[in-house]
Each structure stands twice: as structure tokens, then as C-alpha cells.
Design a protein around this motif. Structure first.
Motif, mmCIF file in Angstrom:
data_model
loop_
_atom_site.group_PDB
_atom_site.id
_atom_site.type_symbol
_atom_site.label_atom_id
_atom_site.label_comp_id
_atom_site.label_asym_id
_atom_site.label_seq_id
_atom_site.Cartn_x
_atom_site.Cartn_y
_atom_site.Cartn_z
ATOM 1 N N TYR A 121 -7.932 1.494 -3.152
ATOM 2 C CA TYR A 121 -7.739 0.117 -2.046
ATOM 3 C C TYR A 121 -9.033 -0.638 -1.787
ATOM 4 O O TYR A 121 -8.988 -1.309 -1.147
ATOM 5 C CB TYR A 121 -8.152 1.715 -0.602
ATOM 6 C CG TYR A 121 -7.788 1.190 1.049
ATOM 7 C CD1 TYR A 121 -6.501 0.369 1.012
ATOM 8 C CD2 TYR A 121 -9.056 1.053 1.452
ATOM 9 C CE1 TYR A 121 -6.924 -0.155 2.908
ATOM 10 C CE2 TYR A 121 -8.885 0.219 2.794
ATOM 11 C CZ TYR A 121 -7.949 -0.340 3.451
ATOM 12 O OH TYR A 121 -7.822 -0.193 4.930
ATOM 13 N N ASP A 122 -10.382 -0.466 -1.691
ATOM 14 C CA ASP A 122 -11.112 -1.219 -2.396
ATOM 15 C C ASP A 122 -10.488 -2.693 -3.175
ATOM 16 O O ASP A 122 -11.649 -4.072 -2.551
ATOM 17 C CB ASP A 122 -12.675 -0.571 -1.993
ATOM 18 C CG ASP A 122 -13.391 0.290 -0.980
ATOM 19 O OD1 ASP A 122 -12.516 0.296 0.096
ATOM 20 O OD2 ASP A 122 -13.517 1.203 -1.448
ATOM 21 N N THR A 123 -10.890 -2.064 -4.064
ATOM 22 C CA THR A 123 -10.189 -3.079 -5.162
ATOM 23 C C THR A 123 -8.878 -4.180 -4.330
ATOM 24 O O THR A 123 -8.960 -5.854 -4.426
ATOM 25 C CB THR A 123 -9.764 -2.434 -6.489
ATOM 26 O OG1 THR A 123 -10.379 -1.796 -6.628
ATOM 27 C CG2 THR A 123 -9.857 -3.412 -7.321
ATOM 28 N N LYS A 124 -8.495 -3.314 -4.251
ATOM 29 C CA LYS A 124 -7.220 -4.633 -3.166
ATOM 30 C C LYS A 124 -7.628 -5.514 -2.116
ATOM 31 O O LYS A 124 -7.311 -6.777 -2.046
ATOM 32 C CB LYS A 124 -5.915 -3.642 -3.117
ATOM 33 C CG LYS A 124 -5.219 -3.517 -3.888
ATOM 34 C CD LYS A 124 -4.172 -2.074 -3.835
ATOM 35 C CE LYS A 124 -2.463 -2.639 -4.738
ATOM 36 N NZ LYS A 124 -1.373 -1.618 -4.627
ATOM 37 N N MET A 125 -8.220 -4.429 -1.208
ATOM 38 C CA MET A 125 -8.198 -5.385 0.025
ATOM 39 C C MET A 125 -9.603 -6.158 -0.422
ATOM 40 O O MET A 125 -9.926 -7.441 0.276
ATOM 41 C CB MET A 125 -10.016 -4.258 0.489
ATOM 42 C CG MET A 125 -8.766 -3.349 1.140
ATOM 43 S SD MET A 125 -7.131 -4.061 2.058
ATOM 44 C CE MET A 125 -8.363 -4.996 3.531
ATOM 45 N N ARG A 126 -10.382 -6.483 -1.740
ATOM 46 C CA ARG A 126 -10.899 -7.807 -1.940
ATOM 47 C C ARG A 126 -10.149 -8.689 -2.578
ATOM 48 O O ARG A 126 -10.430 -9.823 -2.375
ATOM 49 C CB ARG A 126 -12.159 -7.188 -2.998
ATOM 50 C CG ARG A 126 -13.442 -6.845 -2.806
ATOM 51 C CD ARG A 126 -14.488 -6.449 -3.885
ATOM 52 N NE ARG A 126 -14.492 -5.309 -3.797
ATOM 53 C CZ ARG A 126 -14.647 -4.443 -5.007
ATOM 54 N NH1 ARG A 126 -14.069 -5.211 -6.332
ATOM 55 N NH2 ARG A 126 -14.563 -3.129 -5.173
ATOM 56 N N MET A 181 0.540 -1.023 0.123
ATOM 57 C CA MET A 181 0.107 -0.290 -0.067
ATOM 58 C C MET A 181 0.558 1.251 0.175
ATOM 59 O O MET A 181 1.814 1.528 0.834
ATOM 60 C CB MET A 181 -0.955 0.073 1.156
ATOM 61 C CG MET A 181 -1.695 -0.966 1.656
ATOM 62 S SD MET A 181 -3.205 -1.423 0.139
ATOM 63 C CE MET A 181 -3.995 -0.321 0.599
ATOM 64 N N ARG A 182 -0.024 2.227 -0.719
ATOM 65 C CA ARG A 182 1.713 3.417 -0.901
ATOM 66 C C ARG A 182 0.753 4.457 -0.805
ATOM 67 O O ARG A 182 -0.751 4.616 0.051
ATOM 68 C CB ARG A 182 1.693 3.275 -2.715
ATOM 69 C CG ARG A 182 2.406 2.962 -3.312
ATOM 70 C CD ARG A 182 4.281 2.917 -2.496
ATOM 71 N NE ARG A 182 4.623 2.057 -3.714
ATOM 72 C CZ ARG A 182 5.759 0.929 -3.467
ATOM 73 N NH1 ARG A 182 5.655 1.720 -2.258
ATOM 74 N NH2 ARG A 182 5.945 0.301 -3.766
ATOM 75 N N PRO A 183 1.778 5.429 0.014
ATOM 76 C CA PRO A 183 0.622 6.493 1.160
ATOM 77 C C PRO A 183 -0.685 7.134 0.466
ATOM 78 O O PRO A 183 -1.562 7.245 0.724
ATOM 79 C CB PRO A 183 1.802 7.628 1.389
ATOM 80 C CG PRO A 183 2.658 6.746 1.329
ATOM 81 C CD PRO A 183 2.883 5.664 0.518
#
Length: 109
Positions: A104-109, A95-97
Motif C-alpha cells: 500500500y505504501d509503495t503504491k501511494m508513493r 487497491m484490493r482488499p
């Protein structure tokens, strides 16, 4: 001058250091408490080894067994237990700042 190899597994025959042991014969019958030297002699008469199966008992419990067969069965049991155990894998993401909310939501899924 190398150090002697570390013995793993149960102690047997001359490696048993306690003076008295509780002995169980090859048929599973309790022969009672006797001196280790006598128990080793009886095991040799039968053609088996005296193997320490419960070293923490008082006195330690020893059995008339074939050491090679005992080690082989213990190894097979350990391999089966290791094969059937479940392992959990943790997935990691970077995760980058300045990541956007949708990314963010796409990566969390």
C-alpha cells in the motif's frame, strides 16, 4: 427538411434585431445611438459590417468591423487561452482488499 444551422459568434448586419444601437466607428470613435438600419447603411458605405460587440448593454454596442477578421481574431485568442491553461491529471490505482501495508505504501508513493 433539416433545421437551419445554429449561428455562433456575434450577430452582424441583418441578424441584429434591436431597433436602436450605440455605434462605434472603425477608428474607435463613438457615433452615438442610432437606428440599426441607418448604422448598417453607414457601415456599408465604409465597406465594413456592423458587428454587435456588447449585446447585453442598453442599448447594445455595435462596431464597424470586418466580420471574417473579427471571428478569426476571436478564434486565435480562444486557441491561445486554451493552449496556455493548465490541466490537472489525477492518477488512479487499483487497491484490493487484502493488500499488505508495505505494498500500500509503495503504491501511494
Amino acid at each position: 427538411m433539416m433545421a437551419p444551422p445554429v449561428k455562433t459568434g456575434p450577430r452582424y448586419n441583418q441578424l441584429i434585431t434591436v431597433p436602436k444601437v450605440r455605434v462605434i466607428d472603425e477608428n474607435g470613435e463613438n457615433l452615438g445611438v442610432m437606428y440599426t438600419r441607418e448604422a448598417i447603411e453607414q457601415a456599408n458605405e465604409v465597406g465594413l459590417d456592423l458587428v454587435e460587440v456588447s449585446p447585453n448593454a442598453d442599448p447594445p454596442v455595435c462596431k464597424f468591423l470586418d466580420v471574417g477578421k473579427f471571428r478569426y481574431e476571436a478564434q486565435k485568442k480562444a486557441n491561445l487561452a486554451r493552449k496556455s491553461q493548465k490541466t490537472q491529471e489525477i492518477k488512479e490505482i487499483k487497491m484490493r482488499p487484502n493488500i499488505d501495508d508495505h505494498d500500500y505504501d509503495t503504491k501511494m508513493r
